[in-house]
Structures are given as C-alpha cells and as structure tokens.
Motif scaffolding. Structure first.
Motif, PDB file in Angstrom:
ATOM      1  N   THR A 277     -13.300   1.510   7.136  1.00 17.46           N
ATOM      2  CA  THR A 277     -12.007   1.945   6.610  1.00 17.46           C
ATOM      3  C   THR A 277     -12.168   2.529   5.212  1.00 17.46           C
ATOM      4  OG1 THR A 277     -10.982   0.146   7.842  1.00 17.46           O
ATOM      5  CG2 THR A 277      -9.642   1.183   6.150  1.00 17.46           C
ATOM      6  N   HIS A 278     -12.915   1.808   4.384  1.00 18.90           N
ATOM      7  CA  HIS A 278     -13.128   2.288   3.024  1.00 18.90           C
ATOM      8  C   HIS A 278     -13.900   3.603   3.016  1.00 18.90           C
ATOM      9  CE1 HIS A 278     -12.421  -2.048   1.577  1.00 18.90           C
ATOM     10  NE2 HIS A 278     -11.358  -1.295   1.263  1.00 18.90           N
ATOM     11  N   GLN A 283      -7.147   3.368   1.208  1.00 22.29           N
ATOM     12  CA  GLN A 283      -7.032   2.295   0.224  1.00 22.29           C
ATOM     13  C   GLN A 283      -5.896   1.344   0.592  1.00 22.29           C
ATOM     14  OE1 GLN A 283      -9.125   1.659  -2.098  1.00 22.29           O
ATOM     15  NE2 GLN A 283     -10.353   3.502  -1.747  1.00 22.29           N
ATOM     16  N   PRO A 284      -6.132   0.418   1.506  1.00 25.16           N
ATOM     17  CA  PRO A 284      -5.067  -0.537   1.832  1.00 25.16           C
ATOM     18  C   PRO A 284      -4.759  -1.433   0.637  1.00 25.16           C
ATOM     19  CG  PRO A 284      -7.133  -1.180   2.859  1.00 25.16           C
ATOM     20  CD  PRO A 284      -7.381   0.141   2.222  1.00 25.16           C
ATOM     21  N   GLU A 285      -3.496  -1.855   0.545  1.00 33.39           N
ATOM     22  CA  GLU A 285      -3.120  -2.763  -0.535  1.00 33.39           C
ATOM     23  C   GLU A 285      -3.756  -4.127  -0.346  1.00 33.39           C
ATOM     24  OE1 GLU A 285       1.084  -3.016  -1.183  1.00 33.39           O
ATOM     25  OE2 GLU A 285       0.786  -1.529  -2.792  1.00 33.39           O
ATOM     26  N   SER A 286      -3.868  -4.516   0.898  1.00 35.10           N
ATOM     27  CA  SER A 286      -4.575  -5.768   1.157  1.00 35.10           C
ATOM     28  C   SER A 286      -5.297  -5.671   2.487  1.00 35.10           C
ATOM     29  CB  SER A 286      -3.603  -6.947   1.168  1.00 35.10           C
ATOM     30  OG  SER A 286      -2.839  -6.908   2.345  1.00 35.10           O
ATOM     31  N   ALA A 287      -6.377  -6.421   2.603  1.00 34.60           N
ATOM     32  CA  ALA A 287      -7.151  -6.415   3.838  1.00 34.60           C
ATOM     33  C   ALA A 287      -7.599  -7.842   4.110  1.00 34.60           C
ATOM     34  CB  ALA A 287      -8.358  -5.501   3.711  1.00 34.60           C
ATOM     35  N   LEU A 288      -7.523  -8.234   5.380  1.00 30.57           N
ATOM     36  CA  LEU A 288      -7.864  -9.611   5.724  1.00 30.57           C
ATOM     37  C   LEU A 288      -8.603  -9.611   7.056  1.00 30.57           C
ATOM     38  CD1 LEU A 288      -7.273 -12.807   5.562  1.00 30.57           C
ATOM     39  CD2 LEU A 288      -5.309 -12.241   6.992  1.00 30.57           C
ATOM     40  N   VAL A 289      -9.737 -10.292   7.072  1.00 31.97           N
ATOM     41  CA  VAL A 289     -10.446 -10.447   8.346  1.00 31.97           C
ATOM     42  C   VAL A 289     -10.222 -11.870   8.827  1.00 31.97           C
ATOM     43  CG1 VAL A 289     -12.694 -10.465   9.482  1.00 31.97           C
ATOM     44  CG2 VAL A 289     -12.197  -8.754   7.724  1.00 31.97           C
TER      45      VAL A 289
END
Ligand SMILES: Nc1ncnc2c1ncn2[C@@H]1O[C@H](COP(=O)(O)OP(=O)(O)OP(=O)(O)O)[C@@H](O)[C@H]1O
Ligand SMILES: [Mg+2]
Lengths: 308, 263
Positions: A277-278, A283-289
């Motif tokens: 993605t990067h 540029q997501p505000e937040s990212a969570l796996v």
C-alpha cells in the motif's frame, strides 16, 4: 447411535405473509455448544422460540429430545432452560424469590427449590444480593439472575438468546466463564449472538443466518479458514478518502471490502499488504493488521456487518 | 409420564401471593377505604333521608337503608377489586414485566396462567369481602349471619368480572382502554347495578342492562341472605348465570392467551 438432541429439517416459521425462518436444517448433539449468528431480523430468536416450544412451527420437522414440540411441548419445556432475549424477571420481587418461584413453576418441593436457589445464587455470584429487589440490580446482574433462574430445573439443554447483549466487557467475561462451566458439566448450550468473539469463545459449532436462511455452518476456526484469509489489513483514509483509495488498492491481497469508515484487505500476510500500500503512494490515516475473525466471514457471506 | 404434582393453577396463584405479600397492608387498606366511605357517606347521610320517608322500608325490603346498602357494598367491592386486578396487571405481565412469558417457558402453559389468575381472584375477593364483612359486623344495623353467604356471592361476582376482563386485557395495546372500561362499565354498574337502590326504580332498558351483567345477580343474592328472605330457586338461577360468565370468560381468556404467548 443416539439421536441428536435437536433435529430441525426444512424448518419454517411464518408470521402472516412474512417468512422469518426459511427452511433451515440444524442438528445439535448432546453436550455441544451451538451458536446461531446473524444480524437483526435474521430469524435467530424465532428459531430459538420454536425450539423452546413457545412458538408453533409453520412447516418442516422439529424434534427436541426426540419429542415433538407440537404435542409434547410441556414435557420438553420441563427439561430445558430458557434465557429469552428480553428478561422476564419479576422486578418487584427479590432475587431469591424469583428463583424460588421459578422452582415452584416446575413443581419442585419448596425445600428443594430453596436448596437449588442457594446453589445457583452462588453460581451466579449473587449470594450477597439474595434479598435485593431485582429492580435495583445492574444489567449484568439481571442477566446472571436470568441464567441462574433458567437452571432451576437442572435442564439438559440451555437456550440463551443474546445472553450478553448490552453488557460491559467485564460482565460478559463473567458470563462466558459461567457458561463454560455449565458446558463442562455436560449441559448442551444453544445460543444466539451478534458478537463474533462470543461465538468464537463459546461455540463448538455454529451456523450463520441471514434473512431466515443458513448461509454457512461449521466450527469458528473452520469457517474462518474456509471463507477468510489468515489476516486482515484495515485501512482508514481521511474524510471520504476510503472510496477514492479503493481502486488504487486493486490487486493487493486476495480480496477487498469497502466499508463506509474503512477499507479491509484480506491477505495471508497483512504486513506485506501494508508495505505494498505504501509503495503505491497511499497514505492511510491509520493501518491495522489483525487476524481474520468470524466478523469477516459474515461480511463476506452477507455483504453486511453484524452489528449495525 | 410425569406424575401429577401441584395443579398448575396453584403454582401460578402462589406467584401472585408472593407479589401480594409485599404490599398486603396497602392492598387491604385500599380495598376497605372505598366501601367504608360509601357506607358512611351514603348509608348514613342518604339513609337518614330515606328512612325518614314512610314506605321506603317496604320498598327496600330491609330494616334500614344502611342494611340495604351493606350487602351491595360487599359485592361491589369484589367487582371493583378484581376488575382493576384483571386490567393493568394482566397487560403488564405480557408487555412491561413479561411475567406470563416467563411462566410460559416452564412446564406450565396458558391454561394454568388463566386458572391461576381465577384462583387468585377468588382469594383476593374473599379477603376483601371478608374485611368489609368484619367491619359491617361491627354495627348493629348491618350485622347479620347473611354476611357469610354474602361473601360467597362477592367471590362469585369477583371471578365473573375477573375472567372476561382478563380475556379483554390480553390483547389490549394501549392502557387507555382500561380507563374507558372503568368509566363506561365498572362505574356505571356500581351506580346502576342495584347496590344502592332496587333496579325497579330504573327505566326498563337500563334494568335489562343491569341484569345482563353478573353484578346485580350477586347483589340480589347477598341482600336476600342478609335480609334473611332467601328464594332458593332464585339463588340457583343467579349462581348459574354468574357461572356462565366465569366459564365464557375463562374459555376466551385461554384461547387468546395461548395465541398471545405462543405466536
Ligand atoms: N410475533 C411476530 N409477529 C410478526 N413478525 C415477527 C414476530 N416475531 C418476529 N417477527 C419478525 O421475524 C423476523 C425475524 O425476527 P427474529 O426476532 O427471529 O430475529 P433475530 O435474528 O432474533 O433478530 P435480533 O438480532 O434483532 O434479535 C423479524 O423481521 C421480525 O420482525
Ligand atoms: Mg433476537
């Protein structure tokens, strides 16, 4: 081979023109913890009420303990415990009076009803509230009392309709613990829930219902394995950015789901998907796996989230 | 097969009893206050007026107006009590508190709930009528052995209102309907049902309406007993008529409750 405790074949429930339960097949074995999962209006309670013999079936076949609810309802009810979606406690009476009276309804001799009540108060951690009026209890305590009361006839089968809805996390964990103990004692549990974590914690096997039909069946693990990837990457973009970003994410992971507030990317390696993605300059505000859950299975199967 | 234990109706009645015990003083007091006020206000006030008029004793068939009103109060007390107890509490047990749903999930069913309500209404009518009778027995003018069978008449009337009203309340959606029932049935019956004057004083049509409902039949029996002028054929007829109301009300209540509890 003993017959399963509950057998439903092409079970249908209609209210007038409306079909609430639309031809489901279910078998619950003795000693099992079985779950009905589904969104509002899926038909979970309608199914539970038919099994509890408080709602006649419209069509199909239903057997509980091998008995027919249409003709042997009272005999079945004698052997089951029911925790309905809405409490039916006597709020003006005390905690112990609620238990005693329920024992009386099952025609337990008074001393026996009192003995079991004392045990159940202990089990539900309500001993010190025994003489309190039910009205004064917290939501979690009332729910525990409902469960305690449903056990007064020492049921072989316990039906719980959304036992923990509206409770705070701590109260839910206490309840789960109690239910787990019952299961260890050999009580067959059938429950409905909106909560995926609850189903994963408690159920050996479950069915996912949607609009009166069963859309998937299996153990929590097998359902996740079958319908979801190992991990999920959750991305949140700035206001209205989710929909705009979705096309640019095409091809990352196995599959994507665009929700109003976030984008889900299903991938066996979530970190890898995030790097990708990067790389694409997003540029997501937040990212969570996170690990995939039943929630994702449900989303995939019905295209909708469970708790609206 | 399960062994026959305590009848379901008694198990349900013991539920009512437990709830009643919490507030029994208040409950008893409130079912005493009204009849006593009427006894004093009407019996003594209006009575002194009526008794002064020559010929009234003949028309009333009793020694004094107070003696005439007393058995009527015994019976109307039971009616007012069971009518009220078969409105909001029945609706509440289905909607707000859902107690009936709790019972329906056990080995009991709609029939037990209805019989249990009937049993409990007999007990409540009995308690209230006995309390009124004890007060009446304190006064020379209203003292009579006829108060004892009068209590039985009150119980019969109490149940004969409880059951049809229960049947009505099962499907009530808005509790405003109860205020209407009180205003347009219970209070008019109280005033025109023969408790305070013989219904022969009323226009014929109104007389027939009064005869249609069980109250008048109970009042007439209770009064005959207290005056000591009992027409046994009449007692059989009145009792049978009251019983018909009980049976019809019970039957409809069971059918409606079954539909409501097991949709
Ligand atoms: N007594 C009834 N009369 C008419 N329709 C009913 C009745 N009971 C349920 N329904 C309808 O049947 C459908 C299924 O209801 P049910 O209560 O079984 O859903 P549920 O899965 O338990 O939902 P929830 O998660 O909201 O409790 C709903 O659309 C509901 O409106
Ligand atoms: Mg439900």
């Amino acid at each position: 081979m003993s017959e399963p405790l509950i057998v439903a074949e092409q079970l249908i429930k209609r209210f007038g023109e409306f079909t609430a339960v639309d031809g489901i097949d279910v078998q619950v074995e003795k000693g099992e913890a079985f779950g009905f999962l589904g969104p509002n209006g899926a038909g979970k309670s309608s199914t539970m009420r038919m099994i509890a013999c408080v709602s006649p079936i419209t069509a199909g076949r239903l057997r509980v303990f091998g008995l027919d609810p249409a003709t042997q309802g009272a005999d079945i009810r004698r052997r089951i415990g029911v925790v309905p979606q809405l409490d039916t406690l006597d709020v003006e009476l005390s905690v112990q009076e609620n238990l005693w009276l329920y024992g009386r309804f099952f025609d337990l001799p008074r001393p026996e009803a009192k003995r079991r009540s004392a045990e159940l108060l202990e089990f539900a951690q309500l001993t010190d509230r025994a003489t309190s009026v039910v009205e004064s209890l917290s939501g979690g305590m009332k729910r525990r009392l409902s469960i305690a009361r449903s056990l007064i006839n020492e049921p072989e089968l316990l039906l719980l309709d959304e036992p923990t809805t509206g409770l705070d996390p701590q109260a839910r964990h206490v309840l789960w613990d109690r239910l787990y103990r019952l299961k260890q004692q050999g009580v067959t549990l059938v429950l409905t829930t909106h909560y995926m974590d609850e189903a994963e914690q408690l159920c050996d096997r479950l069915v996912v219902m949607d609009q009166g039909k069963i859309v998937a069946e299996g153990s929590p693990r097998s359902l996740i394995g079958q319908y979801a990837t190992r991990e999920v990457l959750e991305l949140r973009f700035a206001a209205d950015g989710n929909a705009a970003a979705a096309p640019q994410l095409e091809g990352i992971g196995e599959r994507q789901e665009l929700l109003p507030d976030r984008v889900l990317i299903y991938a066996d390696d979530g970190e890898h998907a995030l790097t990708e993605t990067h790389h694409r300059g997003l540029q997501p505000e937040s990212a969570l796996v996170r690990r995939a859950s039943l929630e994702d299975v449900f989303l995939l199967l019905t295209g909708r989230t469970l708790v609206d | 097969m399960a062994a026959m234990g305590t009848p379901g109706a008694l198990r349900v009645a013991s539920w009512h009893l437990t709830a009643f015990r919490r507030f029994w003083r208040l409950n008893l007091l409130s079912s005493l206050v009204q009849p006593l006020l009427y006894l004093l206000g009407l019996g003594v006030g209006v009575g002194s007026l009526v008794d002064r008029n020559t010929g009234s004793g003949q028309l009333l068939g009793s020694a004094s107006y107070v003696a005439f009103v007393a058995p009527g109060l015994l019976v109307t007390t039971a009616m007012a009590l069971t009518a009220g107890e078969s409105m909001w509490p029945v609706m509440g047990s289905l909607t707000w508190q859902r107690g009936y749903h709790g019972i329906a999930a056990t080995s009991l069913e709609a029939r037990d709930i209805v019989f249990g309500h009937g049993t409990w209404m007999m007990v409540r009518s009995g308690i209230a009528a006995t309390a009124v009778a004890i007060v009446l027995a304190c006064f020379r003018e209203t003292r009579s052995w006829g108060l004892l069978p009068g209590i039985l008449a009150a119980i019969a009337v109490g149940v004969s209102f409880a059951m049809p009203i229960m049947a009505f309340s099962i499907n009530v959606k808005l509790d405003g309907a109860f205020a209407g029932l009180q205003r347009f049935l219970i209070i008019p019956l109280f005033l025109f049902g023969g408790a305070f004057y013989p219904i022969s004083q009323l226009p014929t049509v109104v007389q027939w309406v009064a005869r249609l409902f069980p109250l008048w039949h109970g009042v007439v029996m209770a009064r005959d007993f207290s005056v000591g002028d009992v027409d046994w054929a009449g007692v059989v007829g009145h009792t049978a008529y009251i019983a018909a109301w009980v049976v019809a009300g019970t039957w409809i209540a069971i059918i409606r409750l079954r539909k409501r509890l097991y949709p």
